[in-house]
Design an enzyme around this catalytic site. Structure first.
Site, PDB file in Angstrom:
ATOM      1  N   GLU A 164       0.377 -12.372  -1.570  1.00  7.87           N
ATOM      2  CA  GLU A 164      -1.043 -12.442  -1.896  1.00  7.87           C
ATOM      3  C   GLU A 164      -1.313 -13.687  -2.743  1.00  7.87           C
ATOM      4  O   GLU A 164      -0.593 -13.955  -3.709  1.00  7.87           O
ATOM      5  CB  GLU A 164      -1.472 -11.194  -2.678  1.00  7.87           C
ATOM      6  CG  GLU A 164      -1.350  -9.922  -1.861  1.00  7.87           C
ATOM      7  CD  GLU A 164      -1.896  -8.697  -2.587  1.00  7.87           C
ATOM      8  OE1 GLU A 164      -2.466  -8.843  -3.695  1.00  7.87           O
ATOM      9  OE2 GLU A 164      -1.751  -7.583  -2.037  1.00  7.87           O
ATOM     10  N   LYS A 199       5.008 -11.091   3.458  1.00 12.86           N
ATOM     11  CA  LYS A 199       3.611 -11.389   3.143  1.00 12.86           C
ATOM     12  C   LYS A 199       3.454 -11.517   1.637  1.00 12.86           C
ATOM     13  O   LYS A 199       4.063 -10.745   0.883  1.00 12.86           O
ATOM     14  CB  LYS A 199       2.683 -10.286   3.682  1.00 12.86           C
ATOM     15  CG  LYS A 199       1.222 -10.490   3.293  1.00 12.86           C
ATOM     16  CD  LYS A 199       0.283  -9.626   4.104  1.00 12.86           C
ATOM     17  CE  LYS A 199       0.110  -8.226   3.588  1.00 12.86           C
ATOM     18  NZ  LYS A 199      -0.372  -8.107   2.200  1.00 12.86           N
ATOM     19  N   GLU A 219      -8.957 -10.006   3.531  1.00 16.42           N
ATOM     20  CA  GLU A 219      -9.337  -8.629   3.203  1.00 16.42           C
ATOM     21  C   GLU A 219     -10.680  -8.583   2.487  1.00 16.42           C
ATOM     22  O   GLU A 219     -10.876  -9.266   1.462  1.00 16.42           O
ATOM     23  CB  GLU A 219      -8.251  -7.974   2.337  1.00 16.42           C
ATOM     24  CG  GLU A 219      -8.611  -6.540   1.948  1.00 16.42           C
ATOM     25  CD  GLU A 219      -7.437  -5.701   1.485  1.00 16.42           C
ATOM     26  OE1 GLU A 219      -6.278  -6.184   1.567  1.00 16.42           O
ATOM     27  OE2 GLU A 219      -7.666  -4.554   1.047  1.00 16.42           O
ATOM     28  N   SER A 271       0.837  -1.200   0.000  1.00 15.18           N
ATOM     29  CA  SER A 271       0.000   0.000   0.000  1.00 15.18           C
ATOM     30  C   SER A 271       0.875   1.254   0.000  1.00 15.18           C
ATOM     31  O   SER A 271       0.384   2.354  -0.289  1.00 15.18           O
ATOM     32  CB  SER A 271      -0.934   0.004   1.213  1.00 15.18           C
ATOM     33  OG  SER A 271      -0.216  -0.304   2.390  1.00 15.18           O
TER      34      SER A 271
HETATM   35  O1  KIV Z   1      -0.436  -3.400   1.644  1.00 20.49           O
HETATM   36  C1  KIV Z   1      -1.122  -3.372   2.675  1.00 20.49           C
HETATM   37  O2  KIV Z   1      -1.172  -2.360   3.389  1.00 20.49           O
HETATM   38  C2  KIV Z   1      -1.868  -4.559   3.033  1.00 20.49           C
HETATM   39  C3  KIV Z   1      -2.797  -4.475   4.199  1.00 20.49           C
HETATM   40  C4  KIV Z   1      -3.929  -3.581   3.904  1.00 20.49           C
HETATM   41  C5  KIV Z   1      -3.245  -5.814   4.643  1.00 20.49           C
HETATM   42  O3  KIV Z   1      -1.715  -5.551   2.411  1.00 20.49           O
END
Ligand code: KIV
Length: 319
Positions: A171, A169, A237, A101
């Protein structure tokens, strides 16, 4: 002199800050996880809550797992720089996410697609330097892990070595299982992310709730597959709260909700949304402050004083 100018630009709080009051804790069996380390001093028993206790070391995946065992809810926030990381760390947030993000809230793009590993690694390194106790998780950005296992390993390794994050993390569910398995096997803790995965916004045709109807069964199967592959937690999400509850009950690792209702083990928000700095936000965002107004008012007052010649006064000048 240049030295004086550099010194005077350092935030004054760094010189005077009081000792930190670490408000979250850690599991008490440190020696069990680090068999070669010296025995830990036997102080008063540590409270066990992930948020709200006292702790003296960085939160680990073992602490996260133990929190699920205690049915304990915990907060996660995004962070992209050292100062905000420090603020959230001192507030007791046990996990900070350097989300992709950043593409939108730091770099000004209109989606998360354009951001790269080169863009995110320096932000992640800054967050790690700013947070002394929170576990720092970094997003692998679009195009840095989907193509192959070697690509995923190379990208994750850069975050681990150059930014010193504690986890990454990614996706996606079953379609990226080989990558998840390989990273876990390489000793890299992996957080999964299902539901509205913003890197797939073009495939979804917009930012829409996911997991309705039969899609819910697919999402549940993806979540179980991620857990079986070794993911230590899964972000959900923008999914119906009933589905999030089912996934949370089905997994032994924690779920972290964003727009997924109250049934998940943890919650995450983008910090600029949570603090009211982003002008337009989704329905699931609660604004806990109005930073947009606070910053705007401060900038306007500063500008007016400069224009009027009332700043700086002697109080802010050197003699
Ligand atoms: O990129 C991000 O901020 C996220 C969160 C909203 C879970 O993946």
């Amino acid at each position: 002199m240049a030295v004086v100018l550099v010194g005077s630009s350092v935030p004054s709080g760094y010189a005077t800050v009081a000792p930190r009051d670490w408000r979250y804790t850690v599991s008490s069996d440190v020696s069990a996880s680090t068999p070669n380390s010296p025995a830990q001093p036997q102080g008063p028993a540590q409270p066990t809550a992930l948020y709200g206790g006292q702790g003296t070391r960085r939160v680990t995946v073992r602490d996260i797992a133990a929190a699920k065992g205690r049915h304990e809810k915990w907060p996660m926030l995004t962070a992209y720089d050292a100062l905000s990381a420090r603020v959230f760390d001192e507030a007791g947030i046990p996990v900070l996410l350097v989300g992709d993000s950043a593409a939108m809230v730091v770099y000004g793009y209109d989606s998360t697609i354009p951001v790269t590993v080169d863009d995110l690694v320096p932000l992640a390194a800054a967050v790690v330097r700013g947070a002394k106790r929170a576990m720092v998780v970094a997003d692998l950005p679009f195009g840095s892990y989907q193509a192959s296992v070697p690509e995923a390993l190379a990208s994750a390794t850069r975050f681990m070595k150059e930014a010193n994050v504690q986890a990454i993390k990614v996706e996606g569910g079953r379609r990226i299982l080989p990558q998840v398995e390989a990273m876990v096997a390489a000793g890299i803790p992996v957080m999964g992310h299902l539901g509205l995965t913003p890197q797939s916004v073009n495939a979804f045709g917009g930012y829409r709730v996911q997991g309705r109807g039969e899609d819910g069964e697919r999402l549940l199967a993806d979540a179980k597959a991620l857990e079986a592959a070794g993911a230590f937690s899964v972000v959900l999400e923008c999914v119906p709260d009933e589905l999030a509850r089912r996934v949370t009950a089905a997994l032994s690792v924690p779920t972290i909700g964003i727009g997924a209702g109250e049934g998940t083990d943890a919650q995450v928000l983008v910090w600029q949304d949570m603090a009211g700095l982003t002008p337009h936000t989704a329905k699931f965002v609660k604004k806990y402050a109005d930073l947009y107004s606070v910053l705007g008012d401060a900038a306007r007052e500063y500008a007016e004083e400069v224009v009027a010649g009332t700043f700086p006064t002697p109080e802010y000048s050197y003699r």
